[in-house]
Design an enzyme around this catalytic site. Sequence first.
Site, PDB file in Angstrom:
ATOM      1  N   ASP A 173       0.781  -1.295   0.094  1.00 36.60           N
ATOM      2  CA  ASP A 173      -0.003   0.073   0.037  1.00 36.60           C
ATOM      3  C   ASP A 173       0.954   1.302   0.107  1.00 36.60           C
ATOM      4  O   ASP A 173       1.979   1.315   0.564  1.00 36.60           O
ATOM      5  CB  ASP A 173      -1.003  -0.054   1.228  1.00 36.60           C
ATOM      6  CG  ASP A 173      -1.905   1.125   0.867  1.00 36.60           C
ATOM      7  OD1 ASP A 173      -2.583   1.390  -0.094  1.00 36.60           O
ATOM      8  OD2 ASP A 173      -2.566   1.428   2.184  1.00 36.60           O
ATOM      9  N   ASN A 233       0.986   3.504  -3.056  1.00 38.36           N
ATOM     10  CA  ASN A 233       1.544   3.777  -4.118  1.00 38.36           C
ATOM     11  C   ASN A 233       0.905   5.097  -4.791  1.00 38.36           C
ATOM     12  O   ASN A 233       1.805   5.965  -5.107  1.00 38.36           O
ATOM     13  CB  ASN A 233       1.061   2.916  -5.443  1.00 38.36           C
ATOM     14  CG  ASN A 233       1.515   1.516  -5.318  1.00 38.36           C
ATOM     15  OD1 ASN A 233       2.401   1.325  -4.478  1.00 38.36           O
ATOM     16  ND2 ASN A 233       0.994   0.454  -6.011  1.00 38.36           N
ATOM     17  N   GLY A 234      -0.254   5.396  -4.304  1.00 36.63           N
ATOM     18  CA  GLY A 234      -0.840   6.819  -4.594  1.00 36.63           C
ATOM     19  C   GLY A 234      -0.544   7.629  -3.961  1.00 36.63           C
ATOM     20  O   GLY A 234       0.033   8.789  -4.400  1.00 36.63           O
ATOM     21  N   TRP A 262       2.456   7.959  -2.531  1.00 39.18           N
ATOM     22  CA  TRP A 262       3.996   8.092  -3.002  1.00 39.18           C
ATOM     23  C   TRP A 262       4.028   9.091  -4.152  1.00 39.18           C
ATOM     24  O   TRP A 262       4.695  10.108  -4.076  1.00 39.18           O
ATOM     25  CB  TRP A 262       4.643   7.044  -3.389  1.00 39.18           C
ATOM     26  CG  TRP A 262       5.995   6.743  -3.850  1.00 39.18           C
ATOM     27  CD1 TRP A 262       7.069   6.982  -2.931  1.00 39.18           C
ATOM     28  CD2 TRP A 262       6.286   7.055  -5.186  1.00 39.18           C
ATOM     29  NE1 TRP A 262       8.167   7.116  -3.876  1.00 39.18           N
ATOM     30  CE2 TRP A 262       7.808   7.106  -5.205  1.00 39.18           C
ATOM     31  CE3 TRP A 262       5.666   7.144  -6.524  1.00 39.18           C
ATOM     32  CZ2 TRP A 262       8.773   7.185  -6.261  1.00 39.18           C
ATOM     33  CZ3 TRP A 262       6.460   7.373  -7.539  1.00 39.18           C
ATOM     34  CH2 TRP A 262       7.936   7.239  -7.504  1.00 39.18           C
ATOM     35  N   HIS A 305       2.060   3.268  -9.254  1.00 39.74           N
ATOM     36  CA  HIS A 305       1.636   1.776  -9.561  1.00 39.74           C
ATOM     37  C   HIS A 305       2.757   1.260 -10.240  1.00 39.74           C
ATOM     38  O   HIS A 305       3.115  -0.092  -9.941  1.00 39.74           O
ATOM     39  CB  HIS A 305       0.013   1.647  -9.877  1.00 39.74           C
ATOM     40  CG  HIS A 305      -0.871   2.109  -9.191  1.00 39.74           C
ATOM     41  ND1 HIS A 305      -1.054   1.804  -7.796  1.00 39.74           N
ATOM     42  CD2 HIS A 305      -1.992   2.754  -9.515  1.00 39.74           C
ATOM     43  CE1 HIS A 305      -2.026   2.386  -7.253  1.00 39.74           C
ATOM     44  NE2 HIS A 305      -2.688   2.997  -8.163  1.00 39.74           N
ATOM     45  N   TRP A 348     -12.384  -1.781  -7.193  1.00 45.77           N
ATOM     46  CA  TRP A 348     -12.952  -1.536  -8.281  1.00 45.77           C
ATOM     47  C   TRP A 348     -13.518   0.055  -8.257  1.00 45.77           C
ATOM     48  O   TRP A 348     -13.869   0.683  -9.170  1.00 45.77           O
ATOM     49  CB  TRP A 348     -14.024  -2.445  -8.627  1.00 45.77           C
ATOM     50  CG  TRP A 348     -13.517  -3.658  -9.099  1.00 45.77           C
ATOM     51  CD1 TRP A 348     -13.593  -4.889  -8.332  1.00 45.77           C
ATOM     52  CD2 TRP A 348     -12.944  -4.071 -10.255  1.00 45.77           C
ATOM     53  NE1 TRP A 348     -13.150  -5.912  -9.005  1.00 45.77           N
ATOM     54  CE2 TRP A 348     -12.449  -5.589 -10.153  1.00 45.77           C
ATOM     55  CE3 TRP A 348     -12.331  -3.263 -11.415  1.00 45.77           C
ATOM     56  CZ2 TRP A 348     -11.887  -6.139 -11.260  1.00 45.77           C
ATOM     57  CZ3 TRP A 348     -11.757  -4.097 -12.517  1.00 45.77           C
ATOM     58  CH2 TRP A 348     -11.641  -5.474 -12.262  1.00 45.77           C
ATOM     59  N   LEU A 362       9.846 -20.680  -4.323  1.00 46.01           N
ATOM     60  CA  LEU A 362       8.899 -19.930  -3.516  1.00 46.01           C
ATOM     61  C   LEU A 362       7.623 -20.049  -4.128  1.00 46.01           C
ATOM     62  O   LEU A 362       7.502 -19.800  -5.557  1.00 46.01           O
ATOM     63  CB  LEU A 362       9.605 -18.426  -3.739  1.00 46.01           C
ATOM     64  CG  LEU A 362       8.678 -17.175  -3.499  1.00 46.01           C
ATOM     65  CD1 LEU A 362       8.501 -17.568  -1.731  1.00 46.01           C
ATOM     66  CD2 LEU A 362       9.211 -15.999  -3.875  1.00 46.01           C
ATOM     67  N   ARG A 415       2.242  -4.429   6.304  1.00 46.52           N
ATOM     68  CA  ARG A 415       1.596  -3.533   5.299  1.00 46.52           C
ATOM     69  C   ARG A 415       2.533  -2.292   5.379  1.00 46.52           C
ATOM     70  O   ARG A 415       2.708  -1.727   6.392  1.00 46.52           O
ATOM     71  CB  ARG A 415       0.209  -3.084   6.042  1.00 46.52           C
ATOM     72  CG  ARG A 415      -0.381  -2.040   5.288  1.00 46.52           C
ATOM     73  CD  ARG A 415      -1.994  -1.761   5.768  1.00 46.52           C
ATOM     74  NE  ARG A 415      -2.581  -1.084   4.672  1.00 46.52           N
ATOM     75  CZ  ARG A 415      -3.873  -1.043   4.294  1.00 46.52           C
ATOM     76  NH1 ARG A 415      -4.891  -2.088   4.892  1.00 46.52           N
ATOM     77  NH2 ARG A 415      -4.369  -0.289   3.550  1.00 46.52           N
TER      78      ARG A 415
HETATM   79  C1  IPE Z   1      -1.753   0.205  -3.143  1.00 49.18           C
HETATM   80  O1  IPE Z   1      -1.502   1.408  -3.425  1.00 49.18           O
HETATM   81  C2  IPE Z   1      -2.286  -0.425  -4.573  1.00 49.18           C
HETATM   82  C3  IPE Z   1      -3.561  -0.892  -4.643  1.00 49.18           C
HETATM   83  C4  IPE Z   1      -4.465  -0.516  -3.777  1.00 49.18           C
HETATM   84  C5  IPE Z   1      -4.108  -1.341  -5.632  1.00 49.18           C
HETATM   85  P1  IPE Z   1      -2.777   2.607  -3.322  1.00 49.18           P
HETATM   86  O2  IPE Z   1      -3.145   2.902  -4.515  1.00 49.18           O
HETATM   87  O3  IPE Z   1      -3.883   2.315  -2.262  1.00 49.18           O
HETATM   88  O4  IPE Z   1      -1.820   3.741  -2.503  1.00 49.18           O
HETATM   89  P2  IPE Z   1      -2.690   4.819  -1.460  1.00 49.18           P
HETATM   90  O5  IPE Z   1      -3.022   3.897  -0.433  1.00 49.18           O
HETATM   91  O6  IPE Z   1      -3.750   5.490  -2.142  1.00 49.18           O
HETATM   92  O7  IPE Z   1      -1.432   6.160  -1.280  1.00 49.18           O
HETATM   93  C1  IPE Z   2      -5.478  -2.568   0.351  1.00 44.65           C
HETATM   94  O1  IPE Z   2      -5.091  -1.463   0.203  1.00 44.65           O
HETATM   95  C2  IPE Z   2      -5.471  -3.412  -1.004  1.00 44.65           C
HETATM   96  C3  IPE Z   2      -4.311  -3.494  -1.883  1.00 44.65           C
HETATM   97  C4  IPE Z   2      -2.935  -3.113  -1.425  1.00 44.65           C
HETATM   98  C5  IPE Z   2      -4.076  -4.100  -3.199  1.00 44.65           C
HETATM   99  P1  IPE Z   2      -6.229  -0.202   0.139  1.00 44.65           P
HETATM  100  O2  IPE Z   2      -5.741   1.121  -0.312  1.00 44.65           O
HETATM  101  O3  IPE Z   2      -7.189  -0.641  -1.084  1.00 44.65           O
HETATM  102  O4  IPE Z   2      -6.816  -0.351   1.600  1.00 44.65           O
HETATM  103  P2  IPE Z   2      -7.961   0.799   2.250  1.00 44.65           P
HETATM  104  O5  IPE Z   2      -8.866   1.200   1.287  1.00 44.65           O
HETATM  105  O6  IPE Z   2      -6.844   2.049   2.698  1.00 44.65           O
HETATM  106  O7  IPE Z   2      -8.249   0.209   3.371  1.00 44.65           O
HETATM  107 MG    MG Z   3      -4.103   2.526  -0.250  1.00 45.26          MG
END
Ligand code: IPE
Ligand code: IPE
Ligand code: MG
Length: 624
Positions: A388, A390-391, A393, A405, A437, A497, A554
């Site tokens: 978690d 990516n966004g 960052w 991503h 989604w 693995l 996490r």
């Molecule tokens: C994890 O990073 C990737 C997915 C959930 C697919 P996020 O995209 O959730 O990143 P944040 O949490 O918004 O920073």
């Molecule tokens: C969890 O991350 C799912 C993945 C990393 C694929 P989310 O970013 O979707 O989780 P929430 O919404 O913050 O709980």
């Molecule tokens: Mg997230």
Amino acid sequence: MRSPFVPATSVYQRSGINDAALRRGYEACRCATRATGEIEYAVSLLLPPPLRTATWALYGAVRAVDDLADAVGPAGELDPGRAGRLEAWISAFEADLRDGRGSDPVRQALIHTMLTWNLPPGFLHTLFEELRQDVNGRQFATWQEWRRYNNLINTPLVLRAGSLLLRAAGLPAEPEALAAGVPDAAVAWQTAVEAIYLTDALVDLSADLDRGHVALPQEALEEAGVPRADLLARRSTPAFEDLVRDLAGRARAWLDRTPLPPVLHPAVGVALGAYTDLYRLRLKATADVPAALLHHRPALPRSARLRLLLPARAKAALAWALFPFPIRPCPPQLVPARTPDGLGGTEEKRSPVAQRHPTVAPPPHPSGVRPPQLPGEVMPRHVAIVMDGNGRWATAHGLPRTDGHRQGARAFVDVVHGALEIGLKYLTVYAFSTENWKRPADELQTLMYEIPRAVRGLVDERLDLRVRWAGARSRLPVDAIEQLLESERTTRDRTGLTLTMCVNYGGRAEITAAAAKLAREAVAGKVDPGSISEHAFAGYLHVPELPDVDLLLRTGGDQRTSNFLPWQSTYAELLFLDTPWPDVDRRTLWHAIEQCAHRTRRYGSVPRIPAQHAPKSGQEAATT
Ligand code: IPE
Ligand code: IPE
Ligand code: MG
């Protein structure tokens, strides 16, 4: 003596026990039962094969553990290593039960029986706890103490065995059902077990004296005017003989009150009747020769024993023929034992197909850093990661979230390389949840492109990597599904693995789907609802062979699990890192694994063996 009905191999076949190592375990239990539980063995032969093997496993394995607690050296002295050996057996049992493994044949048979019949482990835990105390020599001051011990150890075990018989009678499987419908039945069952225990204390008197034990309450000896020293010196006196006759009389009276459950399969009734009758016979043999008890165990008189058993065998055989064994247990697939280095056993050895397609080592980290060396026993087997952040960052770097991503996919590849380097067996990553989604279309598009592409790239590297996909097909683009399935197919013979990709995954959805599938099979009569164990249930999850998660990591600073692996993570160590996923590399994984290795895991118990790698000052970092 062999089974009067069918030879042992056929008994195993008819119980669905086909694995050679497992059969060896059951055989060891059968021999232990025959050698130490003459009555239990004779009664087991009145039962149909699946119940017979279960009886051997329960009785034989408990005897094996009991013997560890009581072990004597060559000169009859108590073996000083017995506490350590008992502890090691119990720890190995707990670990095997968690992993659905059997690291020795007897444990394997016991675990196989527990999982097949969905026997909760609680009754064994109490037994273990009392055996630990037995190691130091058990003495009972009063009848009350004696009863308490009996209540904790013997009753639950006998009730468990009894509940198996009840299932054969088509009644509810819980031991409490034994008490249903009979006033004061719980107390009466307790009393029946006490009768058996008291009888055994009398017949085992000389063997107990060999170890300096007297398994009778001191209160009873005092009332009868029998000094303990007399017993230890094996001096028979009229008072001692009176005591034996008195105790045998008590046991007989208790036995006579044994209630039978209201509705019984006729063969189960025959087996229970034979059991109590054989105990009456044992009591008579005991009371007839009190003085001899000080020197040897009284044998059951052969002719009386046969007079009892021959008609019982005929009646039981007829009853089973007329009313066949009605239930369908759920035998588990046990994985072979872990090797001492903590890595996989035989099933994880390279297959011939894999040998024909050699794999390559992962590329090293650009810095040249090497993984830490951890002893096999502290190395986690299964690490699961919520990748978690990516966004956030990307936003922090002034970039669109989609770039986060892309960068995250690179981090993922490096972490997989690091998992291979450190010798991890299972890595599961949360790449896309059923809740994701809700995201904007451009982000969904990027994720649906980047995730399968990264996996494909790893597969093409010809690493010793087996890919599995956990998740639902619905809504996933066809090419993403194809890529994931193709990655699974290409790597199915690799054994290094196991990388499980959670894509379009939701934990509750996984459990619900498993429950629905199981329900369909139960309705179709393919499984017996009473024998659905946790282990059997896990066989219906997306990746049935996935072991429990040892470490759930996490990144990204949030401290929640977001519907990730709820079934598999119940006892996972949790580690939350502030680092956003794109900033992670294999070193983060290694560091997390080291931290996990230092944690003391108790699984609801209290630590017995001092943790060798205990944290030094509680400074374990919550962030990196
Ligand atoms: C994890 O990073 C990737 C997915 C959930 C697919 P996020 O995209 O959730 O990143 P944040 O949490 O918004 O920073
Ligand atoms: C969890 O991350 C799912 C993945 C990393 C694929 P989310 O970013 O979707 O989780 P929430 O919404 O913050 O709980
Ligand atoms: Mg997230």
